[in-house]
Design an enzyme around this catalytic site. Structure first.
Site, mmCIF file in Angstrom:
data_model
loop_
_atom_site.group_PDB
_atom_site.id
_atom_site.type_symbol
_atom_site.label_atom_id
_atom_site.label_comp_id
_atom_site.label_asym_id
_atom_site.label_seq_id
_atom_site.Cartn_x
_atom_site.Cartn_y
_atom_site.Cartn_z
ATOM 1 N N ASN A 8 0.866 -1.182 0.000
ATOM 2 C CA ASN A 8 0.000 0.000 0.000
ATOM 3 C C ASN A 8 0.904 1.234 0.000
ATOM 4 O O ASN A 8 1.422 1.619 1.044
ATOM 5 C CB ASN A 8 -0.902 -0.030 1.243
ATOM 6 C CG ASN A 8 -1.771 1.212 1.360
ATOM 7 O OD1 ASN A 8 -1.908 1.970 0.391
ATOM 8 N ND2 ASN A 8 -2.350 1.430 2.528
ATOM 9 N N HIS A 90 -9.744 1.539 4.732
ATOM 10 C CA HIS A 90 -8.488 1.767 5.453
ATOM 11 C C HIS A 90 -8.731 2.831 6.525
ATOM 12 O O HIS A 90 -9.506 3.776 6.310
ATOM 13 C CB HIS A 90 -7.398 2.219 4.471
ATOM 14 C CG HIS A 90 -6.045 2.235 5.094
ATOM 15 N ND1 HIS A 90 -5.626 3.246 5.925
ATOM 16 C CD2 HIS A 90 -5.024 1.349 5.040
ATOM 17 C CE1 HIS A 90 -4.403 2.980 6.352
ATOM 18 N NE2 HIS A 90 -4.013 1.827 5.826
ATOM 19 N N GLU A 92 -7.096 5.302 7.400
ATOM 20 C CA GLU A 92 -6.809 6.664 6.950
ATOM 21 C C GLU A 92 -7.960 7.226 6.113
ATOM 22 O O GLU A 92 -8.076 8.440 5.944
ATOM 23 C CB GLU A 92 -5.468 6.693 6.193
ATOM 24 C CG GLU A 92 -4.306 6.508 7.161
ATOM 25 C CD GLU A 92 -3.027 5.959 6.543
ATOM 26 O OE1 GLU A 92 -2.907 5.921 5.305
ATOM 27 O OE2 GLU A 92 -2.143 5.550 7.324
ATOM 28 N N GLU A 158 -6.012 -4.425 10.794
ATOM 29 C CA GLU A 158 -5.049 -3.324 10.895
ATOM 30 C C GLU A 158 -5.354 -2.502 12.140
ATOM 31 O O GLU A 158 -6.133 -1.525 12.061
ATOM 32 C CB GLU A 158 -5.144 -2.420 9.659
ATOM 33 C CG GLU A 158 -4.730 -3.083 8.372
ATOM 34 C CD GLU A 158 -3.959 -2.119 7.494
ATOM 35 O OE1 GLU A 158 -2.904 -2.507 7.000
ATOM 36 O OE2 GLU A 158 -4.397 -0.965 7.325
ATOM 37 N N GLY A 164 2.040 2.687 11.052
ATOM 38 C CA GLY A 164 3.064 3.728 10.985
ATOM 39 C C GLY A 164 3.696 4.080 12.323
ATOM 40 O O GLY A 164 4.417 5.069 12.427
ATOM 41 N N SER A 203 2.941 -1.556 10.645
ATOM 42 C CA SER A 203 4.370 -1.552 10.999
ATOM 43 C C SER A 203 5.099 -2.859 10.677
ATOM 44 O O SER A 203 6.021 -3.238 11.391
ATOM 45 C CB SER A 203 4.554 -1.189 12.476
ATOM 46 O OG SER A 203 4.143 0.146 12.692
HETATM 47 P P1 PGA Z 1 2.476 0.746 7.778
HETATM 48 O O1 PGA Z 1 1.009 0.920 7.155
HETATM 49 O O2 PGA Z 1 3.018 -0.560 7.265
HETATM 50 O O3 PGA Z 1 3.237 1.947 7.281
HETATM 51 O O4 PGA Z 1 2.296 0.728 9.264
HETATM 52 C C1 PGA Z 1 0.154 -0.171 6.985
HETATM 53 C C2 PGA Z 1 -1.133 0.308 6.377
HETATM 54 O O5 PGA Z 1 -1.604 1.382 6.766
HETATM 55 O O6 PGA Z 1 -1.705 -0.320 5.475
#
Ligand code: PGA
Length: 242
Positions: A8, A90, A92, A158, A164, A203
């Site tokens: 992603n 997601h 976000e 997730e 992140g 992460s």
């Molecule tokens: P990350 O993001 O691996 O940077 O923690 C995962 C995601 O949001 O799909």
């Protein structure tokens, strides 16, 4: 079923980046790789990556037909440029206002266009204790009820606090949540629910990718670390080991 590893890229990349990434990425055998660049680079990614690597979108408009929806991209358009997967819900996107009802509509639109939706579900840091975490994830999974019977899809667990942040759940906690998700999939979809890939995201890097196999996950959804083609290939190899 082959394990699935999704890159992603979020809002990263550019024309030169796609070409460089594609030149450096050596697809590992026996796993399904899905690369999800931002919308403007989907067609270039499809052209430059080998056909064994699937292309996915990071989101989609929740209504199926074309129409007067300025700034939106439909499932039909994504399929038309070669997408086979679409990430739905997601965190976000959820913080930007996407609701469970939007996710349900997106899932249906993606399936109707013949692509595989990947529904993200996870608890926030505030809901990290086991009981509310379970509740938040189960509530988000109810969007899957909008899918017709026996259409393929995947789920990515997730936890919002892991995205992140450099933090990951323990293998035991992840195994436990994976079991809760699996039970819900079987409750909703019957025996078909046991064939659905359940991935983990948050992460994941090459150095901790073995967590995926230890926790019985069917693959991973990788954000930041997927921007490095060599590291992402290593994650696919490490995370594919049981
Ligand atoms: P990350 O993001 O691996 O940077 O923690 C995962 C995601 O949001 O799909």
């Amino acid at each position: 079923m082959p394990k699935i590893f999704i890159a992603n890229w979020k809002m990263h990349g550019g024309t030169a980046f796609v070409a460089e990434w594609a030149a450096r990425f050596l697809p590992p055998p026996a796993v399904q790789v899905v690369v999800c660049p931002p919308f403007p680079y989907l067609a270039a990614a499809r052209r430059l990556l080998p056909s064994a690597v699937a292309i996915g979108a990071q989101s989609v408009f929740c209504q199926t037909p074309d129409g007067a929806h300025t700034g939106e991209v439909s499932a039909r358009m994504l399929a038309d440029v070669g997408c086979e997967y679409v990430i739905v819900g997601h965190s976000e996107r959820r913080v930007a206002g996407e609701t469970d009802a939007d996710c349900a509509a997106q899932l249906a639109a993606v399936a109707a266009a013949g692509m595989t939706p990947v529904l993200c579900a996870g608890e926030t840091a505030a809901a990290q204790n086991p009981a509310p975490a379970k509740e938040a994830v189960l509530r988000q999974l109810r969007a899957l009820e909008s899918l017709p019977e026996r259409v393929p899809f995947a789920v990515a667990y997730e936890p919002v606090w892991a995205i992140g942040s450099g933090k990951t759940p323990s293998a035991e906690a992840l195994l436990h949540t994976g079991e809760i998700i699996r039970r819900e999939l079987i409750a909703q979809k019957g025996a078909f629910g046991s064939t659905i890939p359940v991935l983990y995201g948050g992460s994941i890097k090459a150095e901790n990718a073995a967590l995926l196999g230890r926790a019985g996950m069917d693959g991973g959804l990788v954000g930041g670390a997927s921007l490095d083609a060599a590291e992402f290939a290593q994650i696919c190899r490490m995370g594919g080991v049981e």
